[in-house]
Design an enzyme around this catalytic site. Structure first.
Site, PDB file in Angstrom:
ATOM      1  N   GLU A  61     -22.120   3.823  -1.105  1.00 59.67           N
ATOM      2  CA  GLU A  61     -20.843   3.428  -1.355  1.00 59.67           C
ATOM      3  C   GLU A  61     -19.894   4.016  -2.342  1.00 59.67           C
ATOM      4  OE1 GLU A  61     -18.410   2.274   0.206  1.00 59.67           O
ATOM      5  OE2 GLU A  61     -18.882   0.482   1.568  1.00 59.67           O
ATOM      6  N   ASP A  62     -18.633   4.430  -2.228  1.00 56.32           N
ATOM      7  CA  ASP A  62     -17.803   4.693  -3.290  1.00 56.32           C
ATOM      8  C   ASP A  62     -17.550   3.521  -4.118  1.00 56.32           C
ATOM      9  OD1 ASP A  62     -16.547   3.717  -1.247  1.00 56.32           O
ATOM     10  OD2 ASP A  62     -14.540   4.804  -1.504  1.00 56.32           O
TER      11      ASP A  62
ATOM     12  N   ASP B 177     -15.700  -3.753  -3.996  1.00 55.22           N
ATOM     13  CA  ASP B 177     -14.455  -4.351  -4.682  1.00 55.22           C
ATOM     14  C   ASP B 177     -14.807  -6.004  -4.573  1.00 55.22           C
ATOM     15  OD1 ASP B 177     -12.087  -5.676  -5.204  1.00 55.22           O
ATOM     16  OD2 ASP B 177     -11.054  -4.113  -4.012  1.00 55.22           O
TER      17      ASP B 177
ATOM     18  N   PHE C  10      -6.458  -1.139  -9.067  1.00 55.33           N
ATOM     19  CA  PHE C  10      -6.448  -0.169  -7.982  1.00 55.33           C
ATOM     20  C   PHE C  10      -6.484   1.203  -8.106  1.00 55.33           C
ATOM     21  CE2 PHE C  10      -4.585   2.171  -4.533  1.00 55.33           C
ATOM     22  CZ  PHE C  10      -5.274   1.794  -3.408  1.00 55.33           C
TER      23      PHE C  10
ATOM     24  N   ARG D 212      -7.918  11.268  -1.971  1.00 56.63           N
ATOM     25  CA  ARG D 212      -9.335  11.494  -1.587  1.00 56.63           C
ATOM     26  C   ARG D 212      -9.991  12.565  -2.331  1.00 56.63           C
ATOM     27  NH1 ARG D 212     -10.991   7.251   2.127  1.00 56.63           N
ATOM     28  NH2 ARG D 212      -9.513   6.914   3.597  1.00 56.63           N
TER      29      ARG D 212
HETATM   30  C1  PRP Z   1     -13.433   0.691   0.976  1.00 58.90           C
HETATM   31  C2  PRP Z   1     -15.059   0.947   0.550  1.00 58.90           C
HETATM   32  C3  PRP Z   1     -15.789  -0.170   0.876  1.00 58.90           C
HETATM   33  C4  PRP Z   1     -15.099  -1.330   1.084  1.00 58.90           C
HETATM   34  C5  PRP Z   1     -15.288  -2.113  -0.394  1.00 58.90           C
HETATM   35  O1  PRP Z   1     -13.418   1.101   2.289  1.00 58.90           O
HETATM   36  O2  PRP Z   1     -15.309   2.225   0.721  1.00 58.90           O
HETATM   37  O3  PRP Z   1     -16.390   0.298   2.207  1.00 58.90           O
HETATM   38  O4  PRP Z   1     -13.607  -0.857   0.930  1.00 58.90           O
HETATM   39  O5  PRP Z   1     -14.343  -3.426  -0.248  1.00 58.90           O
HETATM   40  P1  PRP Z   1     -14.931  -4.810  -0.488  1.00 58.90           P
HETATM   41  O6  PRP Z   1     -16.117  -4.766  -1.580  1.00 58.90           O
HETATM   42  O7  PRP Z   1     -13.766  -5.677  -0.845  1.00 58.90           O
HETATM   43  O8  PRP Z   1     -15.582  -5.359   0.976  1.00 58.90           O
HETATM   44  P2  PRP Z   1     -11.963   1.052   2.868  1.00 58.90           P
HETATM   45  O9  PRP Z   1     -11.968  -0.157   3.940  1.00 58.90           O
HETATM   46  O10 PRP Z   1     -10.941   1.353   1.955  1.00 58.90           O
HETATM   47  O11 PRP Z   1     -12.018   2.417   3.949  1.00 58.90           O
HETATM   48  P3  PRP Z   1     -12.166   3.817   3.795  1.00 58.90           P
HETATM   49  O12 PRP Z   1     -13.610   4.168   3.148  1.00 58.90           O
HETATM   50  O13 PRP Z   1     -12.310   4.761   4.761  1.00 58.90           O
HETATM   51  O14 PRP Z   1     -11.147   4.037   2.524  1.00 58.90           O
END
Ligand code: PRP
Length: 183
Positions: A103-104, A107, A156, A169
């Site tokens: 994961e990146d 949150d 953010f 990105r």
């Molecule tokens: C981001 C990130 C995780 C998620 C984390 O994805 O890559 O998958 O949010 O959030 P959380 O811990 O609050 O659940 P996002 O939904 O922004 O999609 P993306 O990677 O396509 O930008």
């Protein structure tokens, strides 16, 4: 893209390109040692994890397989609800496999909690998690995150896979956006 090409759009660089690459190299060493003698399937979560996956996988001096999931969280747009829909499932049968979710950012941790529980029902040999960034709320969640790049403040952030309105990105570093970008 380097930060100077979007001069003024970032208010602060939180993690530099060099810091990211150094940390991923260190994590790759740990991962290689932990999975010695075992096969390894990296599962990237689209779209944010593309950069981490590409750089982490290349730091691993061993064979790995890579697969991808795309999931969408039903939320208000900026916050996760924990209710998740699979947009693209794995092509790989993970029964008996050692799976490392890449994961990146974590949150709230809701996406990951759902994902790990979903993958666990498929009968893998193990499921662990590697994330480049983790925010404070995620430290309270029940799912253990074995490999963490950086614990960051609850701000953010964009860059290195993370977007604001699909931009940033391709930034090499991670930073916070300047207020005028939102307005
Ligand atoms: C981001 C990130 C995780 C998620 C984390 O994805 O890559 O998958 O949010 O959030 P959380 O811990 O609050 O659940 P996002 O939904 O922004 O999609 P993306 O990677 O396509 O930008």
């Amino acid at each position: 893209m380097d930060a100077e090409h979007i001069d003024g759009e970032l208010s602060r660089v939180l993690v530099t390109e060099a810091e990211i690459q150094d940390r991923l190299a260190a994590l790759a060493k740990e991962i290689a040692a932990d999975y010695l003698g075992r096969d390894l399937l990296l599962v990237g979560v689209l779209r944010g994890a593309v950069m981490v996956m590409a750089d982490l996988a290349r730091e691993l001096d061993r064979h790995v397989e890579m697969d991808w999931m795309a999931i969408s969280s039903y939320g208000s747009g900026t916050t996760s609800s924990g209710v998740v829909r699979i947009l693209k499932d794995l092509d790989t049968d993970i029964t008996g496999r050692h799976v490392l979710v890449v994961e990146d950012i974590i949150d709230t941790g809701l996406t990951l909690t759902w994902l790990v529980s979903n993958l666990t029902t498929r009968g893998p040999a193990s499921v662990e998690v590697c994330t480049l960034l983790r925010k404070p709320d995620a430290q309270q969640m029940s799912v253990a995150v074995k490999y963490v790049g950086f614990d960051i403040p609850a701000e953010f952030v964009v860059g290195y896979g993370l977007d604001y309105a699909e931009r940033y990105r391709n930034l090499r570093c991670v930073g916070t956006l300047a207020p005028q970008v939102y307005t």
